[in-house]
Motif scaffolding. Sequence first.
Motif, PDB file in Angstrom:
ATOM      1  N   THR A  38      -3.496  -5.643  -7.009  1.00 37.48           N
ATOM      2  CA  THR A  38      -4.104  -5.355  -5.710  1.00 37.48           C
ATOM      3  C   THR A  38      -4.558  -3.912  -5.542  1.00 37.48           C
ATOM      4  O   THR A  38      -5.296  -3.611  -4.607  1.00 37.48           O
ATOM      5  N   GLU A  44      -6.754   0.911  -3.013  1.00 36.47           N
ATOM      6  CA  GLU A  44      -6.719  -0.545  -2.998  1.00 36.47           C
ATOM      7  C   GLU A  44      -7.954  -1.108  -3.705  1.00 36.47           C
ATOM      8  O   GLU A  44      -9.062  -0.604  -3.537  1.00 36.47           O
ATOM      9  N   ASN A  45      -7.750  -2.152  -4.483  1.00 41.89           N
ATOM     10  CA  ASN A  45      -8.842  -2.823  -5.184  1.00 41.89           C
ATOM     11  C   ASN A  45      -9.849  -3.348  -4.160  1.00 41.89           C
ATOM     12  O   ASN A  45      -9.474  -3.972  -3.173  1.00 41.89           O
ATOM     13  N   THR A  47     -12.133  -5.786  -4.233  1.00 37.08           N
ATOM     14  CA  THR A  47     -12.158  -7.244  -4.092  1.00 37.08           C
ATOM     15  C   THR A  47     -10.988  -7.703  -3.231  1.00 37.08           C
ATOM     16  O   THR A  47     -11.142  -8.550  -2.348  1.00 37.08           O
ATOM     17  N   TRP A  48      -9.824  -7.148  -3.483  1.00 34.16           N
ATOM     18  CA  TRP A  48      -8.629  -7.491  -2.708  1.00 34.16           C
ATOM     19  C   TRP A  48      -8.787  -7.071  -1.249  1.00 34.16           C
ATOM     20  O   TRP A  48      -8.456  -7.816  -0.327  1.00 34.16           O
ATOM     21  N   ARG A  52      -8.654  -9.562   1.986  1.00 34.43           N
ATOM     22  CA  ARG A  52      -7.746  -9.368   3.122  1.00 34.43           C
ATOM     23  C   ARG A  52      -8.501  -9.319   4.442  1.00 34.43           C
ATOM     24  O   ARG A  52      -8.093  -9.912   5.431  1.00 34.43           O
ATOM     25  N   VAL A 104      -7.475  -9.830 -10.068  1.00 34.41           N
ATOM     26  CA  VAL A 104      -7.343 -10.019  -8.626  1.00 34.41           C
ATOM     27  C   VAL A 104      -8.042 -11.307  -8.181  1.00 34.41           C
ATOM     28  O   VAL A 104      -7.584 -11.985  -7.261  1.00 34.41           O
ATOM     29  N   ILE A 108      -6.249 -14.285  -5.972  1.00 33.26           N
ATOM     30  CA  ILE A 108      -6.820 -14.878  -4.751  1.00 33.26           C
ATOM     31  C   ILE A 108      -6.930 -16.392  -4.888  1.00 33.26           C
ATOM     32  O   ILE A 108      -6.577 -17.135  -3.967  1.00 33.26           O
TER      33      ILE A 108
END
Length: 115
Positions: A38, A44-45, A47-48, A52, A104, A108
């Motif tokens: 993540t 923070e990534n 994509t993550w 979120r 990631v 998901i």
Amino acid sequence: MKLLFIYNANSGKLNGLFDIGHKLLSPSTYQCSLCALTHDVFKENTTWKNFRAESQFQMEFYHKDEFETKFPKVKLNYPTVLKLEMTQFTTVLTPDILTEISSVDTLIEKLKESL
């Protein structure tokens, strides 16, 4: 229903600096596979972060020391992802499963499949 993400790392700035150093110097031995998925080294990534923001799920994030303080009677191996409904915890992703996830996007996908 909430998803609880518990990292295998302790909170605090000094611990965060040690984590960054570990990710830079020896990423293959870093002990928190959830954090590795993540978060990039410094943030923070993307994509993550987008997942979120767009997700219909309520999510809470804890370092292991924070989780143990808030829920002292719950004993876990870390990292882990839990589902909390009312006062009932259900494991969504175990440490073993999180270790096997390599991206990631796969994380998901697994979360969506599990719920």
